[in-house]
Write an enzyme that holds these catalytic residues in place. Structure first.
Site, PDB file in Angstrom:
ATOM      1  N   VAL A 285     -54.842 -25.163  15.499  1.00 30.47           N
ATOM      2  CA  VAL A 285     -54.991 -26.332  14.942  1.00 30.47           C
ATOM      3  C   VAL A 285     -56.183 -27.045  15.455  1.00 30.47           C
ATOM      4  O   VAL A 285     -56.454 -27.142  16.358  1.00 30.47           O
ATOM      5  CB  VAL A 285     -53.590 -27.286  14.937  1.00 30.47           C
ATOM      6  CG1 VAL A 285     -52.584 -26.860  14.277  1.00 30.47           C
ATOM      7  CG2 VAL A 285     -53.136 -27.520  16.590  1.00 30.47           C
ATOM      8  N   ASP A 286     -57.002 -27.298  14.164  1.00 28.89           N
ATOM      9  CA  ASP A 286     -57.992 -28.310  14.479  1.00 28.89           C
ATOM     10  C   ASP A 286     -57.606 -29.686  14.948  1.00 28.89           C
ATOM     11  O   ASP A 286     -56.641 -30.173  14.319  1.00 28.89           O
ATOM     12  CB  ASP A 286     -59.153 -28.130  13.458  1.00 28.89           C
ATOM     13  CG  ASP A 286     -60.427 -28.889  13.524  1.00 28.89           C
ATOM     14  OD1 ASP A 286     -60.844 -28.626  14.549  1.00 28.89           O
ATOM     15  OD2 ASP A 286     -60.556 -29.905  12.844  1.00 28.89           O
ATOM     16  N   LYS A 287     -58.130 -30.273  15.758  1.00 31.01           N
ATOM     17  CA  LYS A 287     -57.944 -31.502  16.051  1.00 31.01           C
ATOM     18  C   LYS A 287     -58.257 -32.538  15.131  1.00 31.01           C
ATOM     19  O   LYS A 287     -57.315 -33.376  14.467  1.00 31.01           O
ATOM     20  CB  LYS A 287     -58.556 -32.085  17.610  1.00 31.01           C
ATOM     21  CG  LYS A 287     -58.136 -33.430  17.976  1.00 31.01           C
ATOM     22  CD  LYS A 287     -58.792 -33.555  19.449  1.00 31.01           C
ATOM     23  CE  LYS A 287     -59.935 -34.151  19.315  1.00 31.01           C
ATOM     24  NZ  LYS A 287     -60.273 -35.251  18.571  1.00 31.01           N
TER      25      LYS A 287
END
Length: 709
Positions: free
Chosen positions: A397-399
């Protein structure tokens, strides 16, 4: 556009397309419209088969009465009909049923032979044709048969009632199938029903006219009254209200809208009045794109379909061979009249073995599952993505914008002597106004909020993953992360303690340098989405490994990961390195899903086994992903996983139903149990069982509409 101008395609063979309705030359199934209409259209195929069915029923009843009446006590007027006359009357009534009501089946069988793609209609035509022409010969040329075949009435038994009832029962199955298949478009139709038909356009601030929504142009100003549907995607200019967006997000709570808020066409305005600027119209609206994506996904083919395709490729020839062997076996070893038993067994095998249930098993579940997902804000690009989703064991997951709101805010500005806060923020915001990074937008917004006047920038340069630099008047300004300042040899030691403290709190820190000297830092924080902790906890509990990926400083990334109880963190990752992280995990044997929302996430989304785009993100991210979460909420991943599992379970159930049905039905029809129990399946019962198998598969697929996500 007329019904005949709409492009139609086959659910089992998407490569088959034509203008207007018809049947597939490969499998014989009725074609479906590619573009689903908002209102159910008259189906000429269904109307035609229904008419043939009712006429077939009316003509088959006398045939059944004549054939079975002789065996029923208490019906003297039937027993008084001479046997030969009875056969002539049966021929008279049965011929229209078989040759007219059943004509579409013979046409489709002929097409299958021309295409060298034998299918269920090949078997039906062969079985019904064999029964009918055998009966014709028995009535009109009885001398061709040995005397031992004659019954107690001195005639050769005929099977007109079998041919007629098989035709009627297959028609019943086809009509029920077509009606059930129409229900698979209900999800899309429900979405289309939400699209308003008119809009209120304003001219010179005055409500000018009510126009068709198709006449709305980009840039038009529209008024949306309380309780009305928003006509197109746009931006609120004036007014405040709460908008029900459940039709695209699956969430029942209304969302507050104020000037500057984005609104989606088809959502329902609450109690306030809004004036909206039209941004996206026609096929550009989110609702139109959802409908298009769901329609395309429903016609895609899952890898598991290859199993059914492989079986079907040899199934019809194998069944034909079994029918021939059954015929020969009964002819050689069967009791008298052996020929009659042989024909009954062969016809029963051909009829009961029709592979329609096998062919419908996967497409029906896919169509219903995709539609169900669309109603809760989970858009799945194709059937392959749906099948893979249940197998993922790692989620990257990208932040920013995925775990977080994607709306960062400046929380602190620290300065180094001799610079003051206003100077640092003014020059930093002036430089960042040329950047498209979300953190840059937060800095510019903060400067505007404080009433600072931004200055023009020259020689602007964006340093991907590190920061930006440029000239503002006579001053050289640079703003970026720690590696950039180390690279430019600007001493920021005095600011390091403040930077470390802010990072430990989860903020992203950007240093500002002016004329080669550290001037200060700007700390930006992006709040974590309220639904993120529960969504991640649910996925971890389900056995999914979560890897957080970010270009942020490691201290900031670890602070956010600690709050979310994540242990796997990949920090300070440049955009071009995100794809490498995904590839490394896949090379280690992980089945990887990647969730992101930005342009720089697109390569990683494409490299993952499953790319998951936030619907609140960029277009390029959504085009690179296999799954789009309309609400941009990680809770949608849990929904998508539940949907994937339920749909694949449903497909496997359908395949088992189809395989078990044929595994049990074919030996029974061939007479394998006759030596033990004296059981021999009538072709009429075989036809009823064959129709029931198709309807049961479709009915099982339609259960997905009741799935709770």
């Amino acid at each position: 556009m007329t019904h005949h101008e709409v492009t139609h395609t086959c659910p089992m063979h998407p490569q088959v397309q034509q203008s207007g309705p018809g049947h597939c030359p490969l499998c014989g199934m009725a074609l479906e419209a590619i573009k689903v209409s908002a209102t159910p259209q008259r189906d000429p195929e269904l109307a035609d088969l229904s008419r043939r069915l009712w006429i077939g029923v009316a003509l088959s009843l006398p045939v059944m009465a004549l054939e079975m009446g002789a065996h029923l006590p208490g019906v003297p007027w039937l027993t008084q009909v001479p046997a030969l006359w009875s056969q002539w009357l049966q021929w008279l009534f049965a011929s229209p049923v078989i040759l007219w009501s059943g004509w579409p089946f013979f046409v489709r069988a002929a097409d299958s032979i021309r295409q060298r793609s034998l299918n269920m209609f090949s078997l039906i035509a062969l079985g019904v044709g064999a029964a009918y022409f055998y009966s014709l010969a028995a009535v009109f040329a009885p001398a061709l048969f040995p005397a031992g075949l004659r019954n107690e009435h001195g005639v050769i038994p005929a099977y007109f009632e079998a041919g007629a009832m098989i035709t009627v029962l297959v028609l019943v199955g086809q009509v029920l199938e077509l009606r059930a298949r129409r229900q698979t478009g209900d999800a899309i139709r429900a979405l289309l029903d939400l699209a308003p038909k008119t809009a209120r356009r304003l001219r010179d601030g005055q409500e000018d006219e009510v126009i068709p929504v198709d006449a709305v142009q980009r840039g038009d100003t529209l008024r949306v009254r309380p309780g009305e549907a928003i006509p197109v995607d746009g931006t609120v200019l004036t007014g405040m209200s709460a908008v029900d967006e459940s039709m695209v997000t699956g969430e029942s709570m209304p969302n507050e809208k104020a000037p500057g808020s984005r609104v989606t066409g088809g959502t329902i305005n609450g109690v306030g009045s809004l004036v909206v600027c039209a941004d996206r119209i026609g096929n550009e609206t989110l609702l139109a794109r959802i409908v298009q994506q769901v329609s395309e996904a429903q016609r895609s083919r899952a890898p598991i379909q290859r199993l059914a395709d492989g079986v079907s490729a040899w199934f019809v020839p194998a069944v034909t061979a079994i029918a021939f062997l059954a015929f020969c076996g009964w002819l050689v070893w069967g009791p008298p009249p052996a020929l009659a038993y042989a024909i009954v067994a062969a016809v029963s095998v051909l009829i009961i073995a029709c592979p329609c249930a096998l062919g419908l098993a996967t497409p029906m579940s896919i169509m219903v599952g995709m539609g169900k997902g669309a109603t809760v804000g989970v858009l799945i690009r194709n059937a392959e993505a749906l099948e893979r989703f249940e197998k993922i064991d790692t989620l990257v997951v990208d932040k920013t914008g995925t775990l977080t709101e994607g709306r960062p805010q400046v929380i602190a500005v620290q300065t180094a002597a001799p610079f003051d806060e206003a100077t640092v923020l003014t020059l930093g915001a002036s430089l960042e106004q040329a950047s498209e990074h979300p953190l840059a937008g937060a800095i510019v917004e903060c400067a505007h909020a404080r009433g600072l006047k931004l200055q023009p920038v020259t020689s602007f340069t964006s340093l991907t993953g590190r920061g930006v630099r440029g000239s503002i008047g006579e001053q050289s300004v640079v703003i970026g992360n720690q590696p950039l300042f180390a690279e430019t040899r600007i001493d920021f030691a005095a600011l390091q303690p403040s930077a470390d403290r802010l990072r430990a709190e989860g903020a992203t820190v950007m240093f500002v340098g002016i004329n080669g000297q550290a001037a200060g830092l700007i700390a930006v924080a992006d709040p974590i989405k309220a639904s993120t902790p529960a969504a991640l906890a649910s996925l971890v509990e389900d056995g999914v490994r979560i890897v957080m990926l970010t270009g942020d400083n490691r201290a900031t990334a670890i602070a956010v990961a600690r709050r979310l109880r994540l242990t796997d963190v990949e920090a300070e990752v440049l955009p071009e390195q995100k794809q490498a992280v995904v590839k490394r995990l896949r090379a280690a044997g992980r089945i990887v899903a990647m969730a992101g929302d930005g342009v720089n996430d697109a390569p990683a989304l494409a490299a993952a086994d499953i790319g998951i785009a936030m619907g609140t993100g960029t277009e390029v991210a959504m085009h690179s992903a296999g799954v789009t979460l309309v609400k941009g909420d990680l809770a949608g991943i849990a929904r998508a996983r539940t949907l994937s599992r339920a749909t694949m379970r449903n497909i496997r159930q359908n395949l088992v139903l189809a395989f078990v049905y044929n595994a049990l039905g074919i030996p029974l029809a061939a007479g394998a149990l006759y030596p033990l129990f004296g059981w021999l399946l009538s072709p009429v019962i075989a036809a009823a069982a064959m129709s029931l198998s198709s309807v049961s598969v479709i009915g099982n697929a339609l259960r997905l509409r009741r799935l709770r996500l």
